[in-house]
Design an enzyme around this catalytic site. Structure first.
Site, PDB file in Angstrom:
ATOM      1  N   ASP A 102       0.866  -1.172   0.000  1.00 58.82           N
ATOM      2  CA  ASP A 102       0.000   0.000   0.000  1.00 58.82           C
ATOM      3  C   ASP A 102       0.906   1.225   0.000  1.00 58.82           C
ATOM      4  OD1 ASP A 102      -2.471   1.531   0.500  1.00 58.82           O
ATOM      5  OD2 ASP A 102      -3.214  -0.384   1.286  1.00 58.82           O
ATOM      6  N   ASP A 132      -3.055   4.754  -2.424  1.00 55.47           N
ATOM      7  CA  ASP A 132      -4.148   5.277  -1.596  1.00 55.47           C
ATOM      8  C   ASP A 132      -4.589   6.666  -2.083  1.00 55.47           C
ATOM      9  OD1 ASP A 132      -5.512   4.802   1.094  1.00 55.47           O
ATOM     10  OD2 ASP A 132      -4.670   6.787   1.429  1.00 55.47           O
ATOM     11  N   GLU A 139      -6.305   4.044  -6.099  1.00 49.44           N
ATOM     12  CA  GLU A 139      -7.616   4.277  -5.474  1.00 49.44           C
ATOM     13  C   GLU A 139      -8.011   5.713  -5.819  1.00 49.44           C
ATOM     14  OE1 GLU A 139      -9.748   4.107  -1.109  1.00 49.44           O
ATOM     15  OE2 GLU A 139      -7.865   5.132  -1.353  1.00 49.44           O
ATOM     16  N   HIS A 145     -11.144  -3.135   3.087  1.00 53.12           N
ATOM     17  CA  HIS A 145     -11.118  -2.770   4.513  1.00 53.12           C
ATOM     18  C   HIS A 145     -11.923  -1.510   4.818  1.00 53.12           C
ATOM     19  CE1 HIS A 145      -8.284  -0.256   2.514  1.00 53.12           C
ATOM     20  NE2 HIS A 145      -8.209   0.517   3.572  1.00 53.12           N
ATOM     21  N   ASP A 146     -12.450  -0.853   3.789  1.00 52.76           N
ATOM     22  CA  ASP A 146     -13.262   0.350   4.002  1.00 52.76           C
ATOM     23  C   ASP A 146     -14.746   0.083   3.790  1.00 52.76           C
ATOM     24  OD1 ASP A 146     -11.022   1.975   4.437  1.00 52.76           O
ATOM     25  OD2 ASP A 146     -10.814   2.444   2.303  1.00 52.76           O
TER      26      ASP A 146
HETATM   27  C1  NOJ Z   1      -8.283   5.203   1.819  1.00 56.06           C
HETATM   28  C2  NOJ Z   1      -7.968   4.026   2.684  1.00 56.06           C
HETATM   29  O1  NOJ Z   1      -8.406   2.865   2.049  1.00 56.06           O
HETATM   30  C3  NOJ Z   1      -8.641   4.277   4.013  1.00 56.06           C
HETATM   31  O2  NOJ Z   1      -8.623   3.156   4.841  1.00 56.06           O
HETATM   32  C4  NOJ Z   1      -7.971   5.453   4.656  1.00 56.06           C
HETATM   33  O3  NOJ Z   1      -8.655   5.799   5.837  1.00 56.06           O
HETATM   34  C5  NOJ Z   1      -7.950   6.669   3.737  1.00 56.06           C
HETATM   35  N1  NOJ Z   1      -7.627   6.337   2.380  1.00 56.06           N
HETATM   36  C6  NOJ Z   1      -6.938   7.672   4.200  1.00 56.06           C
HETATM   37  O4  NOJ Z   1      -5.639   7.171   3.977  1.00 56.06           O
END
Ligand code: NOJ
Length: 561
Positions: A97, A204, A262, A336-337
């Site tokens: 990541d 990210d 992302e 994970h989000d």
């Molecule tokens: C996206 C990540 O997937 C998430 O878990 C994170 O809180 C935010 N970006 C900030 O880095």
């Protein structure tokens, strides 16, 4: 020749919740190494490891204080080397990541940057108070921007009398990508990891790195008089340039490294512009569009509306068509989000959990793109079932609750929305077996284990040929075996049907048909709108097929020709 990752399936590991080797209640790198048989049995090609770097853990590692070290909670650099070696020995790759829109406020760069006379001052985005306002008083923030984690996106630093920008938490200050020294430091760090053996990066929130200058107020559209205006922070004017430079400097294309960006609020045309082969930016992007399909008007995550299947089909089909000739899709329902897909889109009752988890998998894995399996998805793991705010750890959920209840929100519906959508649903410990703590730890798990681990666990799934796990294994095998799964043309059928998700994939004279019942009731196969099924072969199904009808949550993949 198609890039290698067009044939790959990625497995995401959230290290905190995967496997704990030392009994401190938090997963770690040796824990991952000890469970690689699970990944080999599943047949995945790539592991994406969520951040394991040194971090104060304000956002569970997405706030990095040292990009070239491992947090002691997760192990050591030697453990990471051992993980790379063990994965490579099994023919799998490791994707790290990359969190470079922001660092931790404890990163030495930011610590230096707090000093106005330091050369690092300009590595972050510092601004004076709004003209005519007393610095540090409410409303004196340089702009009215809201942070993605609630509250203003500016934090006042009394020592210098200025504010710094943080689009996420105040402990995640945004880097200033306009400064070439910042970009070079990021490239150096990435090359350092490539030399160490990593095979690529998941980037990210990478489409936030170029801001639109000058920084100005946006229209007020959020709570507390704040503005959430994507045009001010997303897909900024220098994004293409920064990504191309990064690709060239790190050798993303030259070394055939894996890369996925992302990208918040990215649309399909923008995605194509980032992923077309001649863009030399990233291999694929993560869109959020289909993850907002059950959000209310305005796209507010916590404002949950029931899934309308035609809307989801329309969205996924638009991405399939939009990236058919140029560019490439990533395929995901979980990470994970996100909450667990079986609880969100499927039916997690004991009666239909297995069938619906399998049918969601069939639907996703037969699309064109690179599929992602998030740890536990292959077991049909469900949402956590938390009922009080104290059970949550995630700062996004707890801050939303605090802010919304302080401004008069009724706690019961707020808790209901959080129970459905919280990121902690995807972060409960991996369910390895039926023992106390699900075989995740011998200590006290950092987040509660879901009680259904006594039935829903890896040991049980591996032993049961009819399990969700074995269905995923078969889907991954199909992708590896069949060119039509990897590169066939997509066509959506029955777009308006509210229960069936059907499409074909065609390559030369080979045609596959996917029919999936996304409902908890039987559905007759319609007499029109589908190709004839006379005498055709089912390649993979979730049930023993009955002519003319699909059982609740049944799906089939037919080979038509
Ligand atoms: C996206 C990540 O997937 C998430 O878990 C994170 O809180 C935010 N970006 C900030 O880095």
């Amino acid at each position: 020749m198609a890039p290698w990752w067009h044939s790959a399936v990625v497995y995401q590991i959230y290290p905190r919740s995967f496997a704990d080797s030392d009994g401190d209640g938090v997963g770690d790198l040796p824990g991952i190494v000890a469970h690689l048989d699970h990944l080999s049995a599943l047949g995945v090609d790539v592991v994406w490891l969520s951040p394991a770097y040194r971090s104060p853990m304000d956002d569970n590692g997405y706030d990095i204080s040292d990009y070239t070290d491992i947090d002691p909670l997760f192990g050591t650099l030697a453990d990471l080397d051992a993980l790379i070696a063990a994965l490579h020995a099994r023919g799998m790759k490791l994707v790290m990541d990359l969190v470079v829109n922001h660092t931790s406020d404890e990163h030495p760069w930011f610590v230096e940057s707090r000093d106005v006379s330091s050369p690092k001052r300009d590595w972050y985005i510092w601004r004076p108070a709004r003209a005519g306002h007393e610095p540090g008083t409410p409303g004196a923030e340089p702009t009215n921007w809201g942070s993605f984690f609630s509250g203003p996106a500016w934090h006042f630093d009394p020592a210098s009398g200025q504010y710094y920008l943080h689009l996420f938490s105040a402990k995640q200050p945004d880097l200033n990508w306009e400064n070439p020294a910042v970009r070079h430091a990021v490239h150096d760090m990435m090359r350092w990891w490539v030399e160490r053996g990593v095979d690529g990066f998941r980037m990210d929130v990478i489409n936030l790195i170029s801001k639109t200058y000058p920084l100005v107020d946006g229209p007020v559209n959020g709570p507390g008089g704040l503005s959430y205006d994507p045009s001010l922070v997303v897909e900024g004017p220098r994004l293409h340039e920064f990504l191309r430079e990064l690709n060239r400097e790190v050798g993303i294309d030259d070394r055939e490294l894996f890369s996925v960006g992302e990208m918040i609020l990215v649309d399909v045309e923008q995605a194509r512009s980032h992923t077309a082969a001649d863009a030399h930016e990233v291999g694929m992007v993560f869109t959020f569009e289909h993850m907002s399909i059950d959000s209310g008007p305005g796209g507010l995550k916590w404002d949950v509306v029931p899934l309308h299947l035609p809307a989801l089909k329309d969205n996924l089909a638009r991405w399939q068509y939009g990236l058919a000739e140029e560019g490439w899709n990533s395929l995901y329902f979980e990470n994970h989000d996100q909450p667990r897909s079986v609880s969100r889109f499927g039916d997690d009752s004991p009666e239909f959990r297995v069938a619906s988890a399998k049918t969601l998998a069939t639907t996703l894995h037969l699309l064109k793109g690179t599929p992602y399996v998030y740890q536990g998805q292959e077991l049909g793991m469900t949402n956590a079932g938390f009922t009080t705010i104290e059970q949550y750890n995630d700062l996004e959920s707890t801050r939303f609750f605090a802010e919304a209840s302080a401004s008069g929100g009724d706690p019961a519906p707020l808790l209901g929305a959080i129970a459905f959508k919280s990121r902690d649903n995807g972060r409960t410990p991996m369910q390895w077996d039926a023992s106390p703590n699900a075989g995740f730890t011998t200590g006290k798990p950092w987040l509660a284990v879901t009680p259904n681990h006594v039935e829903v666990n890896a040991a049980a799934a591996l032993a049961d040929p009819g399990s969700v796990f074995h269905h995923y294994r078969a889907l991954i095998e199909l992708r590896h075996e069949l060119e039509v799964v990897r590169h066939g043309r997509f066509e959506l059928l029955l777009p308006e049907d509210e229960h069936l998700f059907c499409y074909t994939r065609t390559l030369g004279d080979e045609v596959l048909l996917v029919v999936a019942n996304w409902s908890s009731a039987p559905v007759p196969l319609p007499g029109s709108g589908l190709p004839s099924l006379d005498g055709v072969q089912v390649l993979l199904g979730t049930h023993d097929a009955t002519a003319g009808e699909l059982a609740p949550w049944e799906s089939r993949i037919y080979r038509l020709a």
